[in-house]
Motif scaffolding. Structure first.
Motif, PDB file in Angstrom:
ATOM      1  N   GLU A 159       0.837  -1.199   0.000  1.00 13.83           N
ATOM      2  CA  GLU A 159       0.000   0.000   0.000  1.00 13.83           C
ATOM      3  C   GLU A 159       0.880   1.261   0.000  1.00 13.83           C
ATOM      4  N   TYR A 160       1.914   1.247   0.839  1.00  9.67           N
ATOM      5  CA  TYR A 160       2.837   2.379   0.892  1.00  9.67           C
ATOM      6  C   TYR A 160       3.574   2.544  -0.438  1.00  9.67           C
ATOM      7  N   ALA A 207       2.595   1.626  -3.406  1.00  8.41           N
ATOM      8  CA  ALA A 207       1.657   2.127  -4.410  1.00  8.41           C
ATOM      9  C   ALA A 207       1.435   3.630  -4.237  1.00  8.41           C
ATOM     10  N   TYR A 208       1.339   4.064  -2.987  1.00 12.48           N
ATOM     11  CA  TYR A 208       1.156   5.479  -2.678  1.00 12.48           C
ATOM     12  C   TYR A 208       2.342   6.294  -3.181  1.00 12.48           C
ATOM     13  N   VAL A 209       3.541   5.866  -2.849  1.00  9.84           N
ATOM     14  CA  VAL A 209       4.750   6.573  -3.255  1.00  9.84           C
ATOM     15  C   VAL A 209       4.914   6.540  -4.775  1.00  9.84           C
ATOM     16  N   THR A 210       4.654   5.411  -5.376  1.00 10.46           N
ATOM     17  CA  THR A 210       4.772   5.280  -6.834  1.00 10.46           C
ATOM     18  C   THR A 210       3.796   6.213  -7.543  1.00 10.46           C
ATOM     19  N   GLY A 211       2.598   6.327  -7.014  1.00 15.85           N
ATOM     20  CA  GLY A 211       1.603   7.227  -7.602  1.00 15.85           C
ATOM     21  C   GLY A 211       2.046   8.671  -7.563  1.00 15.85           C
ATOM     22  N   TYR A 212       2.537   9.099  -6.414  1.00 13.02           N
ATOM     23  CA  TYR A 212       2.988  10.478  -6.295  1.00 13.02           C
ATOM     24  C   TYR A 212       4.260  10.727  -7.100  1.00 13.02           C
TER      25      TYR A 212
END
Length: 61
Positions: free
Chosen positions: A4-5, A7-12
Motif C-alpha cells: 500500500e505504501y 503504491a502510494y509513493v509510486t503514484g505520487y
C-alpha cells in the motif's frame, strides 16, 4: 501495508514526474520565443495560470 505504501509513493512519483515533464516543455517553448524581453513572459496567460495554481496548492489538503 508495504504494498500500500509502495503504491502510494509510486503514484505520487509518477504525478511529480508528469508535472516536471510539462514544466520542461513550457520552459522549452518559452526559450523558443526568441525574445530578449523576459518581462513579457510574466504577462503570458499560461504563466499567470501557473502562478494561480501555485497559490491554490495550500487548499488541496
Amino acid at each position: 501495508m508495504y504494498n500500500e505504501y509502495l503504491a502510494y509513493v509510486t503514484g505520487y512519483l509518477g504525478a511529480n514526474e508528469e508535472i516536471l515533464l510539462k514544466l520542461d516543455k513550457l520552459l522549452l517553448e518559452i526559450s523558443l520565443l526568441d525574445s530578449t524581453d523576459y518581462t513579457d513572459v510574466e504577462e503570458m496567460p499560461c504563466m499567470k495560470e501557473i502562478d494561480e495554481l501555485i497559490k491554490q496548492t495550500k487548499f488541496y489538503k
